[in-house]
Write an enzyme that holds these catalytic residues in place. Sequence first.
Site, mmCIF file in Angstrom:
data_model
loop_
_atom_site.group_PDB
_atom_site.id
_atom_site.type_symbol
_atom_site.label_atom_id
_atom_site.label_comp_id
_atom_site.label_asym_id
_atom_site.label_seq_id
_atom_site.Cartn_x
_atom_site.Cartn_y
_atom_site.Cartn_z
ATOM 1 N N HIS A 263 29.629 36.617 97.363
ATOM 2 C CA HIS A 263 30.836 37.431 97.216
ATOM 3 C C HIS A 263 31.327 37.797 98.613
ATOM 4 O O HIS A 263 30.555 37.792 99.582
ATOM 5 C CB HIS A 263 30.538 38.700 96.436
ATOM 6 C CG HIS A 263 30.284 38.461 94.979
ATOM 7 N ND1 HIS A 263 30.291 39.485 94.060
ATOM 8 C CD2 HIS A 263 30.006 37.331 94.273
ATOM 9 C CE1 HIS A 263 30.040 39.003 92.856
ATOM 10 N NE2 HIS A 263 29.856 37.688 92.966
ATOM 11 N N GLU B 281 31.986 40.574 100.054
ATOM 12 C CA GLU B 281 31.253 41.659 100.709
ATOM 13 C C GLU B 281 29.914 41.185 101.260
ATOM 14 O O GLU B 281 29.525 41.557 102.373
ATOM 15 C CB GLU B 281 30.990 42.807 99.715
ATOM 16 C CG GLU B 281 32.225 43.396 99.107
ATOM 17 C CD GLU B 281 32.593 42.782 97.758
ATOM 18 O OE1 GLU B 281 33.082 43.533 96.899
ATOM 19 O OE2 GLU B 281 32.401 41.558 97.563
ATOM 20 N N CYS C 149 31.276 44.936 92.905
ATOM 21 C CA CYS C 149 30.426 44.822 91.717
ATOM 22 C C CYS C 149 29.089 45.522 92.006
ATOM 23 O O CYS C 149 28.831 45.944 93.141
ATOM 24 C CB CYS C 149 30.200 43.347 91.392
ATOM 25 S SG CYS C 149 29.086 42.503 92.550
ATOM 26 N N CYS D 48 27.113 43.946 95.041
ATOM 27 C CA CYS D 48 27.687 44.248 96.352
ATOM 28 C C CYS D 48 27.543 45.725 96.703
ATOM 29 O O CYS D 48 27.252 46.069 97.846
ATOM 30 C CB CYS D 48 29.146 43.810 96.396
ATOM 31 S SG CYS D 48 29.331 42.013 96.261
#
Length: 152
Positions: free
Chosen positions: A56, A58, A86, A89
């Site tokens: 992701h 992040e 999420c 993260c």
Amino acid sequence: MTTADDDVRFMRRALQLARAAEAEGEVPVGAVLVKDGEIVAEGFNQPISSCDPTAHAEIVALRGAAASVENYRLPGTTLYVTLEPCPMCAGAMVHARVGRLVFAAADPRTGSAGSVFDLVRSEELNHRLEVESGVLADESAALLRAFFLARR
């Protein structure tokens, strides 16, 4: 000290990265990690292209920053991201000791900075982040909506 203008400037960069993700067929999410007014690392969603479910935006930015400063702890940093993080993260930000999170659009399905969960400010965890939400939210939400509409 970070100003509202700084928040907008760094979020604009995160939106540029989100567009780069979209150009590669990824969900358009971008992230920028900043310390002392300087970008330390950047990332955009790459789980499809990298065959890595943890890639992701992040996480990509956190990994880059940790490698750059040669430390898995990132105190005093601010993470700018175009979509509310999420749980994965959010947990990574807590473990990295990120000081502040600024996100654009809320995620009503998996958001973990106040929408569904609030992991980044949980009293049960040993670190909490300051959170600012809604910076360029309309622009980020429009980008995400257009991406998913085009896929239907």
